[in-house]
Motif scaffolding. Structure first.
Motif, PDB file in Angstrom:
ATOM      1  N   PHE A  28      47.234  38.631  38.063  1.00 31.02           N
ATOM      2  CA  PHE A  28      46.124  38.875  38.981  1.00 31.02           C
ATOM      3  C   PHE A  28      46.072  40.338  39.429  1.00 31.02           C
ATOM      4  CE2 PHE A  28      47.093  34.325  39.393  1.00 31.02           C
ATOM      5  CZ  PHE A  28      45.873  33.826  38.974  1.00 31.02           C
ATOM      6  N   HIS A  29      46.454  41.233  38.490  1.00 31.97           N
ATOM      7  CA  HIS A  29      46.353  42.662  38.789  1.00 31.97           C
ATOM      8  C   HIS A  29      46.349  43.416  37.459  1.00 31.97           C
ATOM      9  CE1 HIS A  29      47.768  46.139  41.649  1.00 31.97           C
ATOM     10  NE2 HIS A  29      46.831  46.531  40.795  1.00 31.97           N
ATOM     11  N   LEU A  79      40.618  40.486  36.344  1.00 36.07           N
ATOM     12  CA  LEU A  79      40.387  41.912  36.138  1.00 36.07           C
ATOM     13  C   LEU A  79      40.166  42.540  37.507  1.00 36.07           C
ATOM     14  CD1 LEU A  79      39.859  44.341  34.265  1.00 36.07           C
ATOM     15  CD2 LEU A  79      37.445  43.677  34.255  1.00 36.07           C
ATOM     16  N   THR A  80      40.978  43.555  37.840  1.00 36.57           N
ATOM     17  CA  THR A  80      40.916  44.156  39.187  1.00 36.57           C
ATOM     18  C   THR A  80      40.763  45.668  39.065  1.00 36.57           C
ATOM     19  OG1 THR A  80      43.347  44.231  39.262  1.00 36.57           O
ATOM     20  CG2 THR A  80      42.278  42.332  40.271  1.00 36.57           C
ATOM     21  N   LEU A 135      43.426  44.021  47.003  1.00 40.41           N
ATOM     22  CA  LEU A 135      42.832  43.257  45.912  1.00 40.41           C
ATOM     23  C   LEU A 135      41.877  42.230  46.497  1.00 40.41           C
ATOM     24  CD1 LEU A 135      46.128  42.609  43.922  1.00 40.41           C
ATOM     25  CD2 LEU A 135      44.290  44.182  43.250  1.00 40.41           C
ATOM     26  N   ALA A 136      40.704  42.112  45.892  1.00 36.44           N
ATOM     27  CA  ALA A 136      39.745  41.081  46.295  1.00 36.44           C
ATOM     28  C   ALA A 136      39.519  40.156  45.107  1.00 36.44           C
ATOM     29  CB  ALA A 136      38.430  41.710  46.729  1.00 36.44           C
ATOM     30  N   PHE A 137      39.412  38.867  45.387  1.00 32.28           N
ATOM     31  CA  PHE A 137      39.267  37.869  44.332  1.00 32.28           C
ATOM     32  C   PHE A 137      38.173  36.861  44.691  1.00 32.28           C
ATOM     33  CE2 PHE A 137      43.815  39.020  44.282  1.00 32.28           C
ATOM     34  CZ  PHE A 137      43.944  39.469  42.966  1.00 32.28           C
ATOM     35  N   THR A 149      50.195  35.889  45.453  1.00 30.77           N
ATOM     36  CA  THR A 149      49.752  36.160  44.090  1.00 30.77           C
ATOM     37  C   THR A 149      50.865  36.862  43.319  1.00 30.77           C
ATOM     38  OG1 THR A 149      48.787  38.349  44.472  1.00 30.77           O
ATOM     39  CG2 THR A 149      47.403  36.438  44.954  1.00 30.77           C
ATOM     40  N   ALA A 150      50.592  37.086  42.036  1.00 31.36           N
ATOM     41  CA  ALA A 150      51.537  37.779  41.160  1.00 31.36           C
ATOM     42  C   ALA A 150      50.755  38.707  40.252  1.00 31.36           C
ATOM     43  CB  ALA A 150      52.330  36.771  40.328  1.00 31.36           C
ATOM     44  N   GLY A 151      51.201  39.947  40.126  1.00 34.22           N
ATOM     45  CA  GLY A 151      50.461  40.908  39.314  1.00 34.22           C
ATOM     46  C   GLY A 151      51.357  41.923  38.650  1.00 34.22           C
ATOM     47  N   SER A 152      50.923  42.380  37.481  1.00 35.29           N
ATOM     48  CA  SER A 152      51.684  43.387  36.737  1.00 35.29           C
ATOM     49  C   SER A 152      51.248  44.806  37.058  1.00 35.29           C
ATOM     50  CB  SER A 152      51.521  43.150  35.233  1.00 35.29           C
ATOM     51  OG  SER A 152      50.172  43.389  34.833  1.00 35.29           O
ATOM     52  N   ASP A 153      49.964  45.003  37.413  1.00 36.46           N
ATOM     53  CA  ASP A 153      49.354  46.330  37.539  1.00 36.46           C
ATOM     54  C   ASP A 153      49.223  46.976  36.157  1.00 36.46           C
ATOM     55  OD1 ASP A 153      48.108  48.373  38.858  1.00 36.46           O
ATOM     56  OD2 ASP A 153      49.853  48.999  40.021  1.00 36.46           O
TER      57      ASP A 153
END
Length: 287
Positions: free
Chosen positions: A5-6, A33-34, A76-78, A253-257
């Motif tokens: 989620f990133h 997609l952020t 981050l907005a979702f 959430t979880a994100g890689s960037d």
């Protein structure tokens, strides 16, 4: 479960087009997609994700006021409506602020003898968002830096050497305005990579007590979630941020960037348990 989620595409400062990002995530359980300050790539990414049968969440990343005593707050907005009129006006104001900052960066480079033509640097961006990684790529391609990381360290960071520093701050919306616009567009607001909230934490480690205190305040102000699992976190930071987020009742959430070759050490995808990510997916009606 594998989620992410990133992620960034060529619509901001990533190197994969939105459709290719969806292809790379085709085996994931869900992803978003952020891109920075715009959702220009969301529609194409959503279409490609639908074709591949992977759950997709519209997203965006914003730089907002960090709060007293803090240095950087990426939000981050979702799950928002990308066509929301108020959101579009808000993003236009943010983009105008970014463009003003970029003009000042060009002036700073000229002052140290590096002439960068506007048309030349703009060609490095695939859309409206010209960002520091594009400047870094230009510097590498024109022999001023040995790598993107070297370009950032020498020219593009707040703590770059004084004689070569070309960094400029840009407009940051207030926390109240950002949370409000996202909520009125039907979305949820999540703090990205809280480990970078203070610059000194890179050297000293995260002050968990300070982070928890401010996150408690932000919960009351309208923040909905925390990117508690982040690829660059240490295992201990993951544990601490998950604990704080759970204690305060945040979505997690979880994100890689992921930025493609602009961040070559960052891989797409994060492994999570179903119990960890389920409340976030439920909030987005993805379960």
């Amino acid at each position: 479960m594998i989620v992410d989620f990133h992620c960034h595409s060529t619509a901001s400062d990533g190197t994969l087009p939105p459709e290719e990002l969806a292809e790379a995530a085709r085996s994931f359980d869900a992803f978003s997609l952020t891109d920075h300050d715009n959702c220009d790539g969301v529609a194409a990414c959503a279409r490609a994700a639908a074709e591949k049968g992977v759950r997709f969440v519209p997203g965006i990343e914003l730089s907002i006021e960090p709060g007293e005593g803090f240095d950087k707050f990426h939000l981050l907005a979702f799950g928002f409506d990308p066509d929301n009129g108020e959101l579009k006006s808000f993003l236009k104001k943010v983009l105008d602020g970014r463009n003003g900052r970029n003009r000042r960066i060009l002036e700073n480079f000229a002052a140290i003898g590096i002439e960068i033509e506007s048309d030349d640097i703009n060609s490095y961006a695939n859309g409206d968002v010209l960002a520091r990684p594009h400047f870094a790529r230009w510097l590498v391609n024109h022999g001023f830096s040995s790598s993107v990381a070297d370009a950032f360290n020498k020219y593009l960071l707040p703590d770059s050497p004084k004689e070569t520093r070309c960094y400029e701050e840009r407009f940051h919306p207030s926390q109240e305005d950002a949370f409000g616009v996202i909520h009125r567009a039907g979305g949820i607001a999540v703090m990205a990579h809280p480990k970078y909230w203070r610059r000194e934490w890179r050297e000293t480690g995260v002050d968990i007590a300070a982070a928890e205190k401010e996150l408690s305040r932000l919960k009351e102000a309208g923040l909905d979630g925390v990117e508690a699992l982040y690829q660059a976190n240490t295992p201990g930071e993951n544990v601490d941020f998950v604990r704080i987020a759970s204690k305060l009742g945040y979505l997690k959430t979880a994100g890689s960037d992921f930025h493609g070759s602009n961040k070559p050490t960052v891989d797409l995808g994060m492994e999570v348990t179903e119990n960890y990510i389920a409340p976030f997916l439920e909030r987005l009606n993805l379960v």
